[in-house]
Motif scaffolding. Structure first.
Motif, short mmCIF file in Angstrom:
data_model
loop_
_atom_site.label_atom_id
_atom_site.label_comp_id
_atom_site.label_asym_id
_atom_site.label_seq_id
_atom_site.Cartn_x
_atom_site.Cartn_y
_atom_site.Cartn_z
N ASN A 68 -51.19 -18.35 18.80
CA ASN A 68 -52.44 -18.46 18.02
C ASN A 68 -53.36 -19.46 18.73
O ASN A 68 -52.99 -20.05 19.74
CB ASN A 68 -52.16 -18.87 16.57
CG ASN A 68 -51.56 -20.26 16.45
OD1 ASN A 68 -51.73 -21.13 17.32
ND2 ASN A 68 -50.83 -20.49 15.38
N ASN A 69 -54.54 -19.64 18.17
CA ASN A 69 -55.48 -20.61 18.75
C ASN A 69 -55.87 -21.65 17.72
O ASN A 69 -56.99 -22.15 17.71
CB ASN A 69 -56.72 -19.90 19.31
CG ASN A 69 -57.47 -19.11 18.25
OD1 ASN A 69 -57.04 -19.03 17.10
ND2 ASN A 69 -58.57 -18.50 18.63
N ASP A 70 -54.91 -21.99 16.84
CA ASP A 70 -55.15 -23.01 15.83
C ASP A 70 -55.59 -24.32 16.50
O ASP A 70 -55.02 -24.73 17.50
CB ASP A 70 -53.86 -23.24 15.03
CG ASP A 70 -54.05 -24.20 13.88
OD1 ASP A 70 -54.19 -25.41 14.14
OD2 ASP A 70 -54.07 -23.75 12.73
N THR A 71 -56.58 -24.95 15.92
CA THR A 71 -57.16 -26.18 16.48
C THR A 71 -56.12 -27.26 16.73
O THR A 71 -56.19 -27.97 17.72
CB THR A 71 -58.24 -26.72 15.52
OG1 THR A 71 -59.21 -25.70 15.31
CG2 THR A 71 -58.90 -27.96 16.07
N TYR A 72 -55.16 -27.39 15.82
CA TYR A 72 -54.19 -28.49 15.91
C TYR A 72 -52.86 -28.08 16.54
O TYR A 72 -51.99 -28.92 16.72
CB TYR A 72 -53.95 -29.09 14.53
CG TYR A 72 -55.21 -29.66 13.93
CD1 TYR A 72 -55.77 -30.84 14.42
CD2 TYR A 72 -55.88 -29.00 12.92
CE1 TYR A 72 -56.94 -31.36 13.90
CE2 TYR A 72 -57.06 -29.51 12.38
CZ TYR A 72 -57.58 -30.69 12.88
OH TYR A 72 -58.74 -31.19 12.36
N ALA A 73 -52.68 -26.82 16.87
CA ALA A 73 -51.43 -26.36 17.47
C ALA A 73 -51.36 -26.79 18.94
O ALA A 73 -52.29 -26.56 19.70
CB ALA A 73 -51.30 -24.85 17.35
N GLU A 74 -50.24 -27.41 19.28
CA GLU A 74 -50.02 -27.85 20.66
C GLU A 74 -48.68 -27.38 21.21
O GLU A 74 -48.45 -27.42 22.42
CB GLU A 74 -50.12 -29.38 20.74
CG GLU A 74 -51.50 -29.89 20.37
CD GLU A 74 -51.55 -31.38 20.18
OE1 GLU A 74 -52.49 -31.99 20.75
OE2 GLU A 74 -50.70 -31.95 19.48
N HIS A 75 -47.79 -26.98 20.32
CA HIS A 75 -46.47 -26.47 20.69
C HIS A 75 -46.19 -25.25 19.82
O HIS A 75 -46.44 -25.28 18.62
CB HIS A 75 -45.38 -27.52 20.49
CG HIS A 75 -45.53 -28.72 21.38
ND1 HIS A 75 -44.96 -28.79 22.63
CD2 HIS A 75 -46.22 -29.87 21.20
CE1 HIS A 75 -45.28 -29.96 23.17
NE2 HIS A 75 -46.03 -30.63 22.33
N TRP A 76 -45.64 -24.21 20.44
CA TRP A 76 -45.32 -22.97 19.74
C TRP A 76 -43.85 -22.68 19.95
O TRP A 76 -43.31 -22.87 21.04
CB TRP A 76 -46.18 -21.83 20.27
CG TRP A 76 -47.63 -22.04 20.00
CD1 TRP A 76 -48.34 -21.50 18.95
CD2 TRP A 76 -48.55 -22.81 20.75
NE1 TRP A 76 -49.66 -21.92 19.02
CE2 TRP A 76 -49.81 -22.73 20.12
CE3 TRP A 76 -48.47 -23.60 21.90
CZ2 TRP A 76 -50.95 -23.38 20.59
CZ3 TRP A 76 -49.60 -24.26 22.38
CH2 TRP A 76 -50.81 -24.14 21.72
N PHE A 77 -43.19 -22.21 18.89
CA PHE A 77 -41.76 -21.95 18.93
C PHE A 77 -41.47 -20.55 18.38
O PHE A 77 -42.22 -20.02 17.57
CB PHE A 77 -41.00 -22.98 18.08
CG PHE A 77 -41.01 -24.36 18.65
CD1 PHE A 77 -39.95 -24.82 19.42
CD2 PHE A 77 -42.07 -25.22 18.40
CE1 PHE A 77 -39.95 -26.10 19.94
CE2 PHE A 77 -42.08 -26.51 18.90
CZ PHE A 77 -41.01 -26.95 19.68
N THR A 78 -40.32 -20.03 18.79
CA THR A 78 -39.84 -18.75 18.26
C THR A 78 -38.31 -18.80 18.15
O THR A 78 -37.66 -19.56 18.88
CB THR A 78 -40.28 -17.57 19.16
OG1 THR A 78 -39.94 -16.35 18.53
CG2 THR A 78 -39.63 -17.62 20.53
N LYS A 79 -37.80 -17.98 17.25
CA LYS A 79 -36.35 -17.87 17.09
C LYS A 79 -36.02 -16.48 16.57
O LYS A 79 -36.61 -16.04 15.58
CB LYS A 79 -35.83 -18.92 16.11
CG LYS A 79 -34.33 -18.85 15.89
CD LYS A 79 -33.87 -19.91 14.90
CE LYS A 79 -32.38 -19.82 14.65
NZ LYS A 79 -31.93 -20.85 13.71
N PRO A 80 -35.11 -15.79 17.23
CA PRO A 80 -34.66 -14.52 16.66
C PRO A 80 -33.85 -14.79 15.39
O PRO A 80 -33.08 -15.75 15.32
CB PRO A 80 -33.78 -13.90 17.75
CG PRO A 80 -33.48 -14.99 18.70
CD PRO A 80 -34.45 -16.10 18.49
N LEU A 81 -34.03 -13.94 14.41
CA LEU A 81 -33.29 -14.09 13.17
C LEU A 81 -32.16 -13.06 13.11
O LEU A 81 -31.37 -13.00 12.27
CB LEU A 81 -34.23 -13.92 11.96
CG LEU A 81 -35.37 -14.92 11.86
CD1 LEU A 81 -36.31 -14.56 10.71
CD2 LEU A 81 -34.80 -16.33 11.67
#
Length: 162
Positions: A149-162
């Motif tokens: 995403n391009n959220d103003t405050y996002a600086e780290h993005w994570f993912t996890k398979p469920l």
């Protein structure tokens, strides 16, 4: 002393108190780091009022409240973005309750909720200064990934398979 996690309407008094605590902490941390001041109370009220969090209502989402010995101590939101992708939002444990195992219990309950919504993957974003959150996600098997995403405050993005 046990943790429980249950769904909560996002506009309930319990949710409102947890939203206020969450926004106060993350906003103050941001402004103290970047501007050397705490959040302006009027700005905080505007930010809280700007969100209805309707996306955290069934059938496409859920707000979860963690309770420690029956007392509200934290919250997390899950919203379905696509048929198989859910997003973890606003994970929060009151500072006085941290270190007592609530964070992992809350995130795992959010993962179970995402699975129940049909998701096979959870994503999230967070800020650089929220080091405790990033450490928690890494311990729970989330991997840092490219921005989703391009959220103003996002600086780290994570993912996890469920």
């Amino acid at each position: 002393m046990i943790w429980t996690v249950t769904p909560e309407p996002p506009d309930s008094p319990v949710a409102a108190a947890l939203w206020r605590a969450y926004y106060t902490e993350v906003s103050d941390r941001y402004y103290l780091l970047h501007q050397g001041r705490r959040t302006d109370p009027d700005e905080l009220e505007r930010e809280i009022a700007a969100h209805t969090w309707d996306e955290l209502r069934p059938p496409k989402g859920e707000l979860l409240v963690a309770r420690h010995s029956g007392e509200p101590a934290g919250s997390a939101g899950v919203r379905l973005l696509e048929a198989e992708t859910a997003e973890l939002k606003r994970v929060f444990i009151h500072e006085s309750m941290r270190g007592k195992g609530g964070g992992p219990v809350l995130v795992r309950a959010a993962e179970d909720t995402a699975r129940a919504l049909g998701a096979t993957r959870m994503i999230l974003d967070t800020r650089h200064d929220l080091t405790e959150a990033r450490a928690l996600y890494a311990r729970l098997g989330y991997e840092e990934t490219a921005p989703h995403n391009n959220d103003t405050y996002a600086e780290h993005w994570f993912t996890k398979p469920l």
